[in-house]
Design a protein around this motif. Sequence first.
Motif, short mmCIF file in Angstrom:
data_model
loop_
_atom_site.label_atom_id
_atom_site.label_comp_id
_atom_site.label_asym_id
_atom_site.label_seq_id
_atom_site.Cartn_x
_atom_site.Cartn_y
_atom_site.Cartn_z
N PRO A 44 -0.72 26.52 12.62
CA PRO A 44 -1.44 25.80 11.59
C PRO A 44 -1.67 24.39 11.92
CG PRO A 44 0.70 26.24 10.94
CD PRO A 44 0.74 26.71 12.08
N LYS A 45 -2.27 23.57 11.37
CA LYS A 45 -2.53 22.21 11.48
C LYS A 45 -1.13 21.43 11.32
CE LYS A 45 -7.41 21.66 10.93
NZ LYS A 45 -8.33 22.17 9.76
N GLY A 46 -0.86 20.42 11.92
CA GLY A 46 0.10 19.66 11.66
C GLY A 46 1.24 19.69 12.53
N ALA A 47 1.08 20.24 13.86
CA ALA A 47 1.96 20.38 14.96
C ALA A 47 2.12 18.94 15.46
CB ALA A 47 1.39 21.06 15.98
N LEU A 63 6.37 21.43 13.65
CA LEU A 63 5.39 21.19 12.63
C LEU A 63 5.88 20.09 11.79
CD1 LEU A 63 4.44 24.92 11.59
CD2 LEU A 63 3.22 23.36 13.46
N ASN A 64 4.93 19.61 11.17
CA ASN A 64 5.25 18.26 10.25
C ASN A 64 6.01 18.73 9.06
OD1 ASN A 64 2.94 18.90 9.24
ND2 ASN A 64 2.10 16.90 8.96
N GLN A 65 5.72 20.05 8.78
CA GLN A 65 6.14 20.66 7.46
C GLN A 65 6.20 22.09 7.60
OE1 GLN A 65 3.00 19.05 5.06
NE2 GLN A 65 1.84 20.98 5.14
N THR A 66 7.01 22.70 6.65
CA THR A 66 6.88 24.17 6.70
C THR A 66 5.61 24.57 5.96
OG1 THR A 66 8.07 24.29 4.67
CG2 THR A 66 9.39 24.36 6.40
C1 LIG Z 1 0.86 17.54 8.26
O1 LIG Z 1 -0.12 17.46 8.98
C2 LIG Z 1 -1.44 18.01 8.38
C3 LIG Z 1 -2.50 17.92 9.29
O2 LIG Z 1 -2.56 16.77 10.23
C4 LIG Z 1 -1.60 16.86 7.09
O3 LIG Z 1 -2.83 17.35 6.43
C5 LIG Z 1 -0.54 16.94 6.12
O4 LIG Z 1 -0.69 16.02 4.91
C6 LIG Z 1 0.65 16.61 6.97
N1 LIG Z 1 1.89 16.68 6.11
C7 LIG Z 1 2.86 15.97 6.08
C8 LIG Z 1 4.06 16.41 5.01
O5 LIG Z 1 2.78 14.76 6.52
#
Ligand SMILES: *[C@@H]1O[C@H](CO)[C@@H](O)[C@H](O)[C@H]1NC(C)=O
Length: 155
Positions: A44-47, A63-66
């Motif tokens: 998913p997005k956010g890696a 990833l930046n979040q689960t």
């Molecule tokens: C994680 O990354 C995604 C895609 O870049 C973004 O939409 C989302 O808000 C981010 N989540 C956090 C918790 O920073």
Amino acid sequence: MMRFSIIFLCIIVYVTVADTIRVQEKLSAYDILEQYDFPVGLLPKGATDYKLNPNNGKFTAYLNQTCSFYIHSYELRYKSIIKGVISKDKLAKLNGVSVKVELVWLKIVEVTRISDELEFSVLGIASADFGVDNFFESPQCGCGFHCNNLQKIGL
Ligand SMILES: *[C@@H]1O[C@H](CO)[C@@H](O)[C@H](O)[C@H]1NC(C)=O
């Protein structure tokens, strides 16, 4: 004259090495998937980062979040650290991705690409196949692969 050549050679070597390092810095976890013939949408997005040992294929993506979202009627859940052993068309010993089947969360342990299909194996027994074209883009946490549609209908 000889000394000049050596200095010149050193500069060339330096520039080449610097270029290589710069290119490597630009790679993302998604690039790594593509290098092994997988579509980027497997993550998913956010890696934010990854680790790869090219010798044994040990791969960790951060990833930046689960994250959870639906693909067709299946709910998928990603932890923020995904581990596996990657080789061309095969992601084995996967850890960090689960699918909800009949109210139970099962670990997806392996993803194999067979021509244009991705086969997701759950605990090595059951599996589900999806077309690779489902994964050309990375899903977004929450709305998954249908974020644009949701925006269009105002959800
Ligand atoms: C994680 O990354 C995604 C895609 O870049 C973004 O939409 C989302 O808000 C981010 N989540 C956090 C918790 O920073």
